[in-house]
Scaffold this motif. Structure first.
Motif, PDB file in Angstrom:
ATOM      1  N   SER A 120      77.174  97.693  12.091  1.00  0.00           N
ATOM      2  CA  SER A 120      77.171  96.899  13.325  1.00  0.00           C
ATOM      3  C   SER A 120      75.879  96.097  13.428  1.00  0.00           C
ATOM      4  N   THR A 121      74.776  96.630  12.935  1.00  0.00           N
ATOM      5  CA  THR A 121      73.522  95.877  12.937  1.00  0.00           C
ATOM      6  C   THR A 121      73.616  94.670  12.017  1.00  0.00           C
ATOM      7  N   GLY A 122      74.234  94.838  10.857  1.00  0.00           N
ATOM      8  CA  GLY A 122      74.422  93.714   9.942  1.00  0.00           C
ATOM      9  C   GLY A 122      75.273  92.618  10.559  1.00  0.00           C
ATOM     10  N   LEU A 123      76.360  93.003  11.196  1.00  0.00           N
ATOM     11  CA  LEU A 123      77.205  92.006  11.865  1.00  0.00           C
ATOM     12  C   LEU A 123      76.475  91.351  13.034  1.00  0.00           C
ATOM     13  N   PHE A 124      75.719  92.139  13.761  1.00  0.00           N
ATOM     14  CA  PHE A 124      74.932  91.589  14.868  1.00  0.00           C
ATOM     15  C   PHE A 124      73.940  90.548  14.350  1.00  0.00           C
ATOM     16  N   LEU A 125      73.282  90.832  13.219  1.00  0.00           N
ATOM     17  CA  LEU A 125      72.361  89.876  12.615  1.00  0.00           C
ATOM     18  C   LEU A 125      73.076  88.592  12.222  1.00  0.00           C
ATOM     19  N   CYS A 126      74.278  88.708  11.676  1.00  0.00           N
ATOM     20  CA  CYS A 126      75.054  87.524  11.292  1.00  0.00           C
ATOM     21  C   CYS A 126      75.355  86.651  12.506  1.00  0.00           C
ATOM     22  N   ILE A 127      75.770  87.273  13.591  1.00  0.00           N
ATOM     23  CA  ILE A 127      76.103  86.524  14.810  1.00  0.00           C
ATOM     24  C   ILE A 127      74.858  85.864  15.384  1.00  0.00           C
ATOM     25  N   VAL A 128      73.760  86.592  15.457  1.00  0.00           N
ATOM     26  CA  VAL A 128      72.514  86.047  16.003  1.00  0.00           C
ATOM     27  C   VAL A 128      72.013  84.886  15.142  1.00  0.00           C
ATOM     28  N   ALA A 129      72.064  85.042  13.826  1.00  0.00           N
ATOM     29  CA  ALA A 129      71.593  83.976  12.937  1.00  0.00           C
ATOM     30  C   ALA A 129      72.446  82.721  13.092  1.00  0.00           C
ATOM     31  N   THR A 130      73.756  82.890  13.236  1.00  0.00           N
ATOM     32  CA  THR A 130      74.638  81.746  13.412  1.00  0.00           C
ATOM     33  C   THR A 130      74.335  81.023  14.717  1.00  0.00           C
ATOM     34  N   ILE A 131      74.111  81.765  15.779  1.00  0.00           N
ATOM     35  CA  ILE A 131      73.781  81.145  17.073  1.00  0.00           C
ATOM     36  C   ILE A 131      72.446  80.418  16.995  1.00  0.00           C
ATOM     37  N   PHE A 132      71.426  81.076  16.440  1.00  0.00           N
ATOM     38  CA  PHE A 132      70.112  80.437  16.344  1.00  0.00           C
ATOM     39  C   PHE A 132      70.145  79.212  15.439  1.00  0.00           C
ATOM     40  N   LEU A 133      70.901  79.272  14.343  1.00  0.00           N
ATOM     41  CA  LEU A 133      71.003  78.107  13.458  1.00  0.00           C
ATOM     42  C   LEU A 133      71.670  76.943  14.189  1.00  0.00           C
ATOM     43  N   GLY A 134      72.742  77.227  14.914  1.00  0.00           N
ATOM     44  CA  GLY A 134      73.406  76.167  15.673  1.00  0.00           C
ATOM     45  C   GLY A 134      72.501  75.555  16.727  1.00  0.00           C
ATOM     46  N   LEU A 135      71.755  76.397  17.436  1.00  0.00           N
ATOM     47  CA  LEU A 135      70.822  75.888  18.448  1.00  0.00           C
ATOM     48  C   LEU A 135      69.710  75.064  17.805  1.00  0.00           C
ATOM     49  N   ALA A 136      69.176  75.532  16.684  1.00  0.00           N
ATOM     50  CA  ALA A 136      68.082  74.820  16.023  1.00  0.00           C
ATOM     51  C   ALA A 136      68.543  73.472  15.475  1.00  0.00           C
ATOM     52  N   LEU A 137      69.761  73.421  14.948  1.00  0.00           N
ATOM     53  CA  LEU A 137      70.265  72.155  14.417  1.00  0.00           C
ATOM     54  C   LEU A 137      70.493  71.125  15.522  1.00  0.00           C
ATOM     55  N   ASP A 138      70.868  71.580  16.700  1.00  0.00           N
ATOM     56  CA  ASP A 138      71.165  70.678  17.814  1.00  0.00           C
ATOM     57  C   ASP A 138      69.935  70.374  18.669  1.00  0.00           C
ATOM     58  N   MET A 139      68.820  71.033  18.389  1.00  0.00           N
ATOM     59  CA  MET A 139      67.613  70.888  19.177  1.00  0.00           C
ATOM     60  C   MET A 139      67.003  69.495  18.993  1.00  0.00           C
ATOM     61  N   ARG A 140      66.469  68.952  20.062  1.00  0.00           N
ATOM     62  CA  ARG A 140      65.775  67.667  19.986  1.00  0.00           C
ATOM     63  C   ARG A 140      64.292  67.944  19.786  1.00  0.00           C
ATOM     64  N   ALA A 141      63.837  67.783  18.562  1.00  0.00           N
ATOM     65  CA  ALA A 141      62.430  68.025  18.235  1.00  0.00           C
ATOM     66  C   ALA A 141      62.076  67.182  17.010  1.00  0.00           C
ATOM     67  N   LEU A 174      83.059  86.080  13.333  1.00  0.00           N
ATOM     68  CA  LEU A 174      82.046  87.123  13.247  1.00  0.00           C
ATOM     69  C   LEU A 174      82.142  88.092  14.424  1.00  0.00           C
ATOM     70  N   PHE A 175      82.464  87.571  15.590  1.00  0.00           N
ATOM     71  CA  PHE A 175      82.626  88.421  16.760  1.00  0.00           C
ATOM     72  C   PHE A 175      83.768  89.417  16.548  1.00  0.00           C
ATOM     73  N   PHE A 176      84.909  88.918  16.035  1.00  0.00           N
ATOM     74  CA  PHE A 176      86.041  89.808  15.813  1.00  0.00           C
ATOM     75  C   PHE A 176      85.755  90.805  14.692  1.00  0.00           C
ATOM     76  N   LEU A 177      85.022  90.401  13.648  1.00  0.00           N
ATOM     77  CA  LEU A 177      84.623  91.340  12.615  1.00  0.00           C
ATOM     78  C   LEU A 177      83.715  92.420  13.196  1.00  0.00           C
ATOM     79  N   PHE A 178      82.816  92.006  14.046  1.00  0.00           N
ATOM     80  CA  PHE A 178      81.913  92.946  14.702  1.00  0.00           C
ATOM     81  C   PHE A 178      82.705  93.958  15.525  1.00  0.00           C
ATOM     82  N   ILE A 179      83.650  93.476  16.311  1.00  0.00           N
ATOM     83  CA  ILE A 179      84.483  94.341  17.145  1.00  0.00           C
ATOM     84  C   ILE A 179      85.288  95.292  16.260  1.00  0.00           C
TER      85      ILE A 179
END
Length: 188
Positions: free
Chosen positions: A34-55, A178-183
């Motif tokens: 579950s920690t591995g899946l949690f890391l996958c979900i968090v990394a995907t969210i952070f990558l999406g936010l970083a790519l869309d960030m205005r900087a 990833l959410f469904f895999l985690f569940i």
């Protein structure tokens, strides 16, 4: 100029709170899948936010490279060893029952998580490196032979906007999967 839009700040805050809650409530050693899946979900969210960030490009590129290396480092140090221990026959039956899975299911889950972590790491390296390279290309002195008024970039920008929208939907689909895999793994 805002770096993130309101909904992105909300998603960022929810993700950070989730990380803090997960790290205090769930012992990594007892629930590595579950920690591995949690890391996958968090990394995907952070990558999406970083790519869309205005900087600036340098900040964005370094941030994306940092996300990839941090996720890979956390996975390698905190999760991978625990999963491998549970899958090998050198572990006692006590440890295997602690993880509550069969060996075949464990190998499939382990390799799926490892593949997703590797995919995210490679995506972060490629995206971060190319963003930094684009910044380096703009700041070179030998690239000033063409005047900006002679270049029409509107068709290229339209195509990039279309591709960006498609990639956003793909990324959202990955988060749902990833959410469904985690569940699925947590419910076993």
């Amino acid at each position: 100029m805002n770096v993130l839009r309101k909904w992105e700040w909300v998603l960022f805050a929810i993700t950070v709170v989730s990380i803090l809650a997960y790290s205090t409530l769930v012992p990594f050693g007892k629930h590595p899948f579950s920690t591995g899946l949690f890391l996958c979900i968090v990394a995907t969210i952070f990558l999406g936010l970083a790519l869309d960030m205005r900087a600036s490009r340098i900040v964005k590129g370094i941030l994306i490279l940092g996300i990839g290396s941090t996720i890979n480092l956390v996975y390698g140090l905190a999760v991978r060893e625990k999963i491998e221990c549970a899958l090998h026959t050198t572990c006692t039956a006590e440890i295997r029952t602690l993880f509550n899975f069969g060996i075949a299911e464990g190998f499939i889950s382990f390799h799926t998580i490892e593949s997703i972590i590797l995919l995210i790491t490679v995506a972060c390296a490629g995206a971060g490196g190319s963003i930094i390279a684009a910044h380096g290309d703009i700041s070179t002195t030998d690239n000033h032979s063409i005047k900006n008024s002679e270049i029409n970039l509107q068709p290229v920008m339209d195509r990039l906007d279309t591709q960006s929208a498609k990639l956003t939907w793909i990324l959202r689909g990955m988060v749902v999967i990833l959410f469904f895999l985690f569940i699925d793994i947590v419910s076993r």
